[in-house]
Write a protein that holds these residues in place. Structure first.
Motif, short mmCIF file in Angstrom:
data_model
loop_
_atom_site.label_atom_id
_atom_site.label_comp_id
_atom_site.label_asym_id
_atom_site.label_seq_id
_atom_site.Cartn_x
_atom_site.Cartn_y
_atom_site.Cartn_z
N ALA A 226 1.06 -1.11 -0.01
CA ALA A 226 0.26 -0.21 0.11
C ALA A 226 0.62 1.41 -0.41
N PRO B 71 -3.82 -0.61 2.59
CA PRO B 71 -4.18 -0.97 2.08
C PRO B 71 -5.36 -0.09 1.34
N ALA C 160 -4.84 3.08 0.83
CA ALA C 160 -4.63 4.23 -0.67
C ALA C 160 -5.05 3.58 -1.50
#
Ligand code: NAD
Ligand code: ZN
Length: 274
Positions: free
Chosen positions: A91, A261, A264
């Motif tokens: 990420a 994640p 991101a």
């Protein structure tokens, strides 16, 4: 938690110069234990912490003995060389590719941010993938030296190609000064960033732990040209001294490999709709 993830993604997109600071909590999900978390190495074995304070002194006193110990012993952190990046590392690479994240400053010695693909990684405590000459500061990739071969031929310690001094692993031990290049560059990054994303560190090991405090200090200084103050975000399994002292603006509590994640992804979505 969802609203904090959205908030972090929005803050990241608004930033001009975002950097990440990472610690052992970034790599626990790559199978590498941390030191001070509930299952940390020091938490479970305080004697190992005491011994770790002697390693640098051992190198200075007897570099050959230091290398014999290194090459015959097993690392307390397990097999770091073959560890792989996890979704948290990926990420941060994603955020760099989006042009949002400008640098990663890490305390980790596992080399996983470099393996994940990030281009600007400052490894504050060094890397197991490298060797370093303490006299002239030159770093070498570990595979440039046949360390086992040198041990077999009784030619330890390895010596610097540039100045012939004994070289050590790049990892910075307790009581060893932080190499001046990485210390200076990290301080510059902390002084110029307008967003700091702090991931998986208890922020108690100095001087690295000074960096968030340096960034926070800007809030209290009058810088007329600055449009906004520095935003400091923590992602950690538990509150840290940075949370308690109000150094961070907010904590997203949970696992780095899950939360980063999500951040991101939210940033990517928001960037594509802009
Ligand atoms: P630390 O062990 O002091 O703190 C780690 C923090 O991360 C703790 O607050 C813990 O609760 C949190 N954490 C653990 N797993 C997490 C997860 N999956 N998601 C979110 N948070 C999680 O580590 P530190 O602050 O980095 O300091 C330790 C020092 O030891 C560093 O300076 C480093 O050089 C060295 N170290 C490196 C490694 C590595 O390279 N992977 C591992 C252990 C220690
Ligand atoms: Zn040298």
């Amino acid at each position: 938690m969802d609203s904090l993830i959205e908030r972090a993604a929005t803050d990241l997109l608004k930033s001009n110069y975002a950097i990440a600071l990472t610690g052992a909590g970034m790599s626990t999900e790559s199978g590498i234990p941390d030191f001070r978390g509930p299952n940390g190495i020091w938490t479970k074995n305080p004697e190992a912490e005491r011994r770790a304070y002697e390693t640098y002194h051992n190198f200075l006193r007897n570099p050959k003995g230091y290398w014999e110990d290194v090459l015959s012993g097993r690392s307390m952190l397990g097999d770091l060389m073959s560890a792989r990046p996890n979704p948290g590392h990926e990420a941060l690479f994603e955020l760099e590719k989006l042009g949002i994240l400008k640098a990663v400053l890490t305390q980790n010695i596992d080399g996983l941010h470099v393996k994940a693909g990030n281009k600007r990684v400052l490894e504050y405590h060094g890397s197991v993938m490298k060797l370093r000459c303490p006299s002239c500061g030159t770093r070498y990739q570990r595979e440039e030296y046949d360390l086992q071969g040198l041990m077999r031929e009784d030619k330890l310690p390895p010596r610097c190609n540039r100045c012939s001094s004994p070289i050590k692993g790049d990892v910075v031990h307790f009581n060893e000064p932080i190499p001046s290049d990485v210390a200076e560059e990290s301080l510059e990054e902390a002084m110029k960033c307008d967003l700091m994303l702090i991931c998986g560190t208890s922020a108690v090991v100095y001087p690295f732990a000074q960096l968030p405090r340096v960034a926070r200090q800007r809030r209290f200084e009058e810088v007329p040209s600055m449009k906004s103050t520095t935003v400091i975000i923590e992602v950690n399994a538990e509150p840290t001294p940075l949370t308690a002292e109000g150094i961070s603006d907010y904590l997203i509590q949970g696992r780095t490999a899950e939360i980063l994640p999500l951040i991101a992804e939210a940033a990517k979505k928001a960037a594509s709709s802009q």
